[in-house]
Design a protein around this motif. Structure first.
Motif, PDB file in Angstrom:
ATOM      1  N   VAL A   1       0.842  -1.202   0.000  1.00 16.77           N
ATOM      2  CA  VAL A   1       0.000   0.000   0.000  1.00 16.77           C
ATOM      3  C   VAL A   1       0.876   1.249   0.000  1.00 16.77           C
ATOM      4  O   VAL A   1       0.644   2.197  -0.769  1.00 16.77           O
ATOM      5  CB  VAL A   1      -0.948   0.005   1.215  1.00 16.77           C
ATOM      6  N   ALA A   2       1.913   1.260   0.847  1.00 21.14           N
ATOM      7  CA  ALA A   2       2.830   2.404   0.908  1.00 21.14           C
ATOM      8  C   ALA A   2       3.536   2.611  -0.422  1.00 21.14           C
ATOM      9  O   ALA A   2       3.773   3.754  -0.846  1.00 21.14           O
ATOM     10  CB  ALA A   2       3.852   2.196   2.020  1.00 21.14           C
ATOM     11  N   SER A   3       3.857   1.527  -1.109  1.00 18.87           N
ATOM     12  CA  SER A   3       4.516   1.628  -2.413  1.00 18.87           C
ATOM     13  C   SER A   3       3.613   2.302  -3.431  1.00 18.87           C
ATOM     14  O   SER A   3       4.062   3.153  -4.214  1.00 18.87           O
ATOM     15  CB  SER A   3       4.910   0.228  -2.894  1.00 18.87           C
ATOM     16  N   GLY A   4       2.335   1.943  -3.436  1.00 20.44           N
ATOM     17  CA  GLY A   4       1.397   2.586  -4.352  1.00 20.44           C
ATOM     18  C   GLY A   4       1.241   4.064  -4.063  1.00 20.44           C
ATOM     19  O   GLY A   4       1.182   4.895  -4.979  1.00 20.44           O
ATOM     20  N   ILE A   5       1.168   4.416  -2.785  1.00 18.00           N
ATOM     21  CA  ILE A   5       1.085   5.829  -2.396  1.00 18.00           C
ATOM     22  C   ILE A   5       2.314   6.582  -2.877  1.00 18.00           C
ATOM     23  O   ILE A   5       2.216   7.668  -3.461  1.00 18.00           O
ATOM     24  CB  ILE A   5       0.927   5.948  -0.864  1.00 18.00           C
ATOM     25  N   GLN A   6       3.475   5.984  -2.656  1.00 21.01           N
ATOM     26  CA  GLN A   6       4.718   6.633  -3.053  1.00 21.01           C
ATOM     27  C   GLN A   6       4.786   6.841  -4.561  1.00 21.01           C
ATOM     28  O   GLN A   6       5.279   7.874  -5.039  1.00 21.01           O
ATOM     29  CB  GLN A   6       5.912   5.799  -2.575  1.00 21.01           C
ATOM     30  N   ASP A   7       4.316   5.868  -5.340  1.00 20.02           N
ATOM     31  CA  ASP A   7       4.308   6.002  -6.800  1.00 20.02           C
ATOM     32  C   ASP A   7       3.555   7.267  -7.228  1.00 20.02           C
ATOM     33  O   ASP A   7       4.022   8.033  -8.080  1.00 20.02           O
ATOM     34  CB  ASP A   7       3.645   4.785  -7.445  1.00 20.02           C
ATOM     35  N   ALA A   8       2.382   7.472  -6.639  1.00 21.98           N
ATOM     36  CA  ALA A   8       1.570   8.641  -7.000  1.00 21.98           C
ATOM     37  C   ALA A   8       2.212   9.937  -6.520  1.00 21.98           C
ATOM     38  O   ALA A   8       2.168  10.958  -7.224  1.00 21.98           O
ATOM     39  CB  ALA A   8       0.163   8.500  -6.423  1.00 21.98           C
ATOM     40  N   LEU A   9       2.813   9.923  -5.345  1.00 16.98           N
ATOM     41  CA  LEU A   9       3.463  11.132  -4.827  1.00 16.98           C
ATOM     42  C   LEU A   9       4.602  11.563  -5.744  1.00 16.98           C
ATOM     43  O   LEU A   9       4.724  12.751  -6.085  1.00 16.98           O
ATOM     44  CB  LEU A   9       3.999  10.879  -3.416  1.00 16.98           C
ATOM     45  N   VAL A  10       5.425  10.619  -6.141  1.00 14.62           N
ATOM     46  CA  VAL A  10       6.552  10.945  -7.020  1.00 14.62           C
ATOM     47  C   VAL A  10       6.044  11.464  -8.362  1.00 14.62           C
ATOM     48  O   VAL A  10       6.581  12.436  -8.909  1.00 14.62           O
ATOM     49  CB  VAL A  10       7.445   9.698  -7.222  1.00 14.62           C
ATOM     50  N   GLU A  11       5.021  10.828  -8.893  1.00 13.54           N
ATOM     51  CA  GLU A  11       4.478  11.225 -10.188  1.00 13.54           C
ATOM     52  C   GLU A  11       3.988  12.675 -10.178  1.00 13.54           C
ATOM     53  O   GLU A  11       4.092  13.384 -11.183  1.00 13.54           O
ATOM     54  CB  GLU A  11       3.332  10.290 -10.566  1.00 13.54           C
ATOM     55  N   HIS A  12       3.458  13.122  -9.043  1.00 10.89           N
ATOM     56  CA  HIS A  12       2.900  14.479  -8.962  1.00 10.89           C
ATOM     57  C   HIS A  12       3.821  15.455  -8.236  1.00 10.89           C
ATOM     58  O   HIS A  12       3.398  16.533  -7.836  1.00 10.89           O
ATOM     59  CB  HIS A  12       1.541  14.436  -8.259  1.00 10.89           C
ATOM     60  N   ASN A  13       5.086  15.070  -8.042  1.00  9.41           N
ATOM     61  CA  ASN A  13       6.078  15.942  -7.412  1.00  9.41           C
ATOM     62  C   ASN A  13       5.709  16.280  -5.972  1.00  9.41           C
ATOM     63  O   ASN A  13       5.915  17.406  -5.509  1.00  9.41           O
ATOM     64  CB  ASN A  13       6.265  17.225  -8.226  1.00  9.41           C
ATOM     65  N   TYR A  14       5.150  15.303  -5.256  1.00 10.91           N
ATOM     66  CA  TYR A  14       4.860  15.442  -3.831  1.00 10.91           C
ATOM     67  C   TYR A  14       5.841  14.567  -3.053  1.00 10.91           C
ATOM     68  O   TYR A  14       6.494  13.697  -3.623  1.00 10.91           O
ATOM     69  CB  TYR A  14       3.433  14.989  -3.513  1.00 10.91           C
ATOM     70  N   VAL A  15       5.913  14.805  -1.761  1.00 10.56           N
ATOM     71  CA  VAL A  15       6.675  13.927  -0.887  1.00 10.56           C
ATOM     72  C   VAL A  15       5.748  13.445   0.218  1.00 10.56           C
ATOM     73  O   VAL A  15       4.679  14.021   0.442  1.00 10.56           O
ATOM     74  CB  VAL A  15       7.912  14.629  -0.272  1.00 10.56           C
ATOM     75  N   GLY A  16       6.169  12.390   0.902  1.00  8.54           N
ATOM     76  CA  GLY A  16       5.298  11.809   1.914  1.00  8.54           C
ATOM     77  C   GLY A  16       5.955  11.675   3.269  1.00  8.54           C
ATOM     78  O   GLY A  16       7.158  11.428   3.379  1.00  8.54           O
ATOM     79  N   PHE A  17       5.147  11.857   4.321  1.00  8.81           N
ATOM     80  CA  PHE A  17       5.530  11.520   5.688  1.00  8.81           C
ATOM     81  C   PHE A  17       4.773  10.247   6.047  1.00  8.81           C
ATOM     82  O   PHE A  17       3.581  10.133   5.770  1.00  8.81           O
ATOM     83  CB  PHE A  17       5.123  12.613   6.686  1.00  8.81           C
ATOM     84  N   LEU A  18       5.458   9.321   6.674  1.00  6.12           N
ATOM     85  CA  LEU A  18       4.840   8.048   7.039  1.00  6.12           C
ATOM     86  C   LEU A  18       4.937   7.841   8.539  1.00  6.12           C
ATOM     87  O   LEU A  18       6.017   7.985   9.119  1.00  6.12           O
ATOM     88  CB  LEU A  18       5.537   6.899   6.299  1.00  6.12           C
ATOM     89  N   GLN A  19       3.803   7.506   9.150  1.00 11.30           N
ATOM     90  CA  GLN A  19       3.769   7.287  10.593  1.00 11.30           C
ATOM     91  C   GLN A  19       3.086   5.950  10.855  1.00 11.30           C
ATOM     92  O   GLN A  19       2.032   5.656  10.309  1.00 11.30           O
ATOM     93  CB  GLN A  19       2.972   8.410  11.275  1.00 11.30           C
ATOM     94  N   THR A  20       3.689   5.105  11.697  1.00  8.66           N
ATOM     95  CA  THR A  20       3.032   3.866  12.094  1.00  8.66           C
ATOM     96  C   THR A  20       2.214   4.125  13.350  1.00  8.66           C
ATOM     97  O   THR A  20       2.643   4.865  14.244  1.00  8.66           O
ATOM     98  CB  THR A  20       4.055   2.745  12.354  1.00  8.66           C
ATOM     99  N   CYS A  21       1.031   3.524  13.416  1.00 12.01           N
ATOM    100  CA  CYS A  21       0.097   3.874  14.489  1.00 12.01           C
ATOM    101  C   CYS A  21      -0.557   2.654  15.133  1.00 12.01           C
ATOM    102  O   CYS A  21      -1.487   2.804  15.925  1.00 12.01           O
ATOM    103  CB  CYS A  21      -0.984   4.811  13.949  1.00 12.01           C
ATOM    104  N   GLY A  22      -0.101   1.439  14.797  1.00 11.41           N
ATOM    105  CA  GLY A  22      -0.728   0.261  15.375  1.00 11.41           C
ATOM    106  C   GLY A  22      -2.041  -0.073  14.683  1.00 11.41           C
ATOM    107  O   GLY A  22      -2.429   0.552  13.694  1.00 11.41           O
ATOM    108  N   PHE A  23      -2.753  -1.051  15.219  1.00 15.03           N
ATOM    109  CA  PHE A  23      -3.954  -1.574  14.574  1.00 15.03           C
ATOM    110  C   PHE A  23      -5.255  -1.018  15.141  1.00 15.03           C
ATOM    111  O   PHE A  23      -6.319  -1.322  14.626  1.00 15.03           O
ATOM    112  CB  PHE A  23      -3.968  -3.110  14.682  1.00 15.03           C
ATOM    113  N   ASP A  24      -5.183  -0.251  16.206  1.00 13.71           N
ATOM    114  CA  ASP A  24      -6.391   0.272  16.836  1.00 13.71           C
ATOM    115  C   ASP A  24      -6.673   1.677  16.308  1.00 13.71           C
ATOM    116  O   ASP A  24      -6.043   2.650  16.718  1.00 13.71           O
ATOM    117  CB  ASP A  24      -6.218   0.305  18.362  1.00 13.71           C
ATOM    118  N   ASN A  25      -7.636   1.782  15.399  1.00 11.25           N
ATOM    119  CA  ASN A  25      -7.935   3.075  14.769  1.00 11.25           C
ATOM    120  C   ASN A  25      -8.804   3.975  15.625  1.00 11.25           C
ATOM    121  O   ASN A  25      -9.332   4.984  15.142  1.00 11.25           O
ATOM    122  CB  ASN A  25      -8.594   2.854  13.411  1.00 11.25           C
ATOM    123  N   ARG A  26      -8.939   3.650  16.903  1.00 10.25           N
ATOM    124  CA  ARG A  26      -9.584   4.580  17.837  1.00 10.25           C
ATOM    125  C   ARG A  26      -8.559   5.536  18.430  1.00 10.25           C
ATOM    126  O   ARG A  26      -8.933   6.460  19.165  1.00 10.25           O
ATOM    127  CB  ARG A  26     -10.255   3.791  18.975  1.00 10.25           C
TER     128      ARG A  26
END
Length: 348
Positions: free
Chosen positions: A91-116
């Motif tokens: 999933v992160a690879s797909g996000i990165q592909d689009a960011l590079v294509e549009h001249n954006y950069v990304g910040f990535l944060q891990t947050c565990g499995f509990d989306n509360r």
């Protein structure tokens, strides 16, 4: 006695400026700006002259100053459960592909499995400059939703599709996919089926898959047996969960594992216990990560277009930031990949 004086060091050259580029290319500063920022507005040969001059001088634009002038950072933040997992990496690879294509950069944060508990992670990304946020799975944290609304931060979720969500969702229907998988086992003749899932709290993926499994078995008058594992140690706990299930139901003939990595450990534990897969116990996974087809036996699993969903989520939020285009949800299809880890039950 004479002493020699060390040669004078050459004067330190300062960082090249836009003025230096304009002088080298023989054009105005405005032309340099257009050539670098809106290249289509400059004749091709003139643009090449400016780019050549910039390269020769080692000129780089001041991205911080540019961002301040435009009030744009061109940074997207992504919240993923963790990185040490093939699915999330895809999933992160797909996000990165689009960011590079549009001249954006990304910040990535891990947050565990509990989306509360996403607010602190999301706020940290925004405070570091993220203009928008991509979240893996359904957002169950009202604080993050309120913060994004007040700060006008666009949100998109990836992996789980929810037509009723107020936040655009780019993903699959986990409930429908699990029903497909359960129906497959029922059609093969299995009636003694169990499931190993990850923790349910704040995890819409596991909630949907467990609910689908229970609903499907109930419709056939069968009891659903579900064991949860701790995702931090799911490889080891997958083996422990299988031991518990076999002690509770020694006649078990099929096991649904809600993630491929759980299935990997379950297959290894079957081998240790002397159980043959699929002759004694049919096994399935979910996500069809790369190694699923390389196991012995190859694993039946649900194929998920992880890279495509990541790319779509990033492109959606970028288009919104660039043009104001409304963001929409998108549903991706899944496919059950039948391999040699499943067959008819022994009694058949």
């Amino acid at each position: 006695m004479s002493t020699s004086r060390p040669p004078d060091k050459p004067a330190k050259r300062g960082k090249a400026t836009v003025h230096d580029v304009a002088k080298r290319a023989g054009v105005s500063i405005a032309t340099v700006s257009r050539a670098l920022n809106t290249p289509d507005a400059v004749r091709a040969e003139l643009r090449e002259e400016v780019l050549r001059a910039a390269k020769d001088l080692g000129y780089t634009a001041n991205s911080v100053g540019k961002a301040l002038r435009r009030r744009r950072s061109q940074v997207i933040g992504t919240l993923l459960p963790r990185l040490a997992d093939p699915l999330f990496s895809l999933v992160a690879s797909g996000i990165q592909d689009a960011l590079v294509e549009h001249n954006y950069v990304g910040f990535l944060q891990t947050c565990g499995f509990d989306n509360r508990a996403l607010y602190a992670h999301g706020r940290a990304l925004v405070e570091k400059g993220a203009e928008g946020l991509i979240v893996f799975g359904r957002i169950d944290d009202e604080d993050l939703l309120d913060f994004a609304a007040k700060q006008n931060i666009p949100l998109v979720t990836v992996y789980s599709y929810d037509q009723a969500s107020t936040v655009p969702t780019i993903g699959i229907d986990n409930y429908a996919a699990t029903r497909q998988l359960t129906d497959l086992l029922l059609q093969l003749g299995h009636t003694k089926i169990a499931m190993i899932s990850g923790p349910l709290a704040g995890n819409d993926r596991q909630q949907s898959r467990t609910k689908a499994f229970e609903d499907c078995l109930a419709e056939h008058g069968l009891d659903a047996l579900v064991e949860q594992v701790d995702v931090e140690h799911e490889r080891a706990n997958g083996a422990v969960a299988l031991q518990r299930l076999m002690s509770l139901r020694p006649d078990l003939t099929a096991l649904l594992c809600n993630r491929d990595v759980i299935a990997f450990s379950a297959i290894a534990e079957c081998r240790r216990l002397g159980l043959k897969v699929p002759e004694d116990l049919s096994l399935t996974g979910f996500d069809d990560v790369e190694y699923a087809s390389l196991l012995d036996p190859p694993l039946t699993s649900v194929a998920v277009p992880a890279i495509e969903m990541g790319r779509h989520a990033a492109a959606t939020i970028i288009r919104h930031l660039e043009t104001g285009e409304a963001m929409h949800s998108a549903h991706y299809e899944t496919e059950v990949i039948l391999r040699r880890s499943t067959t008819r039950p022994p009694s058949s």
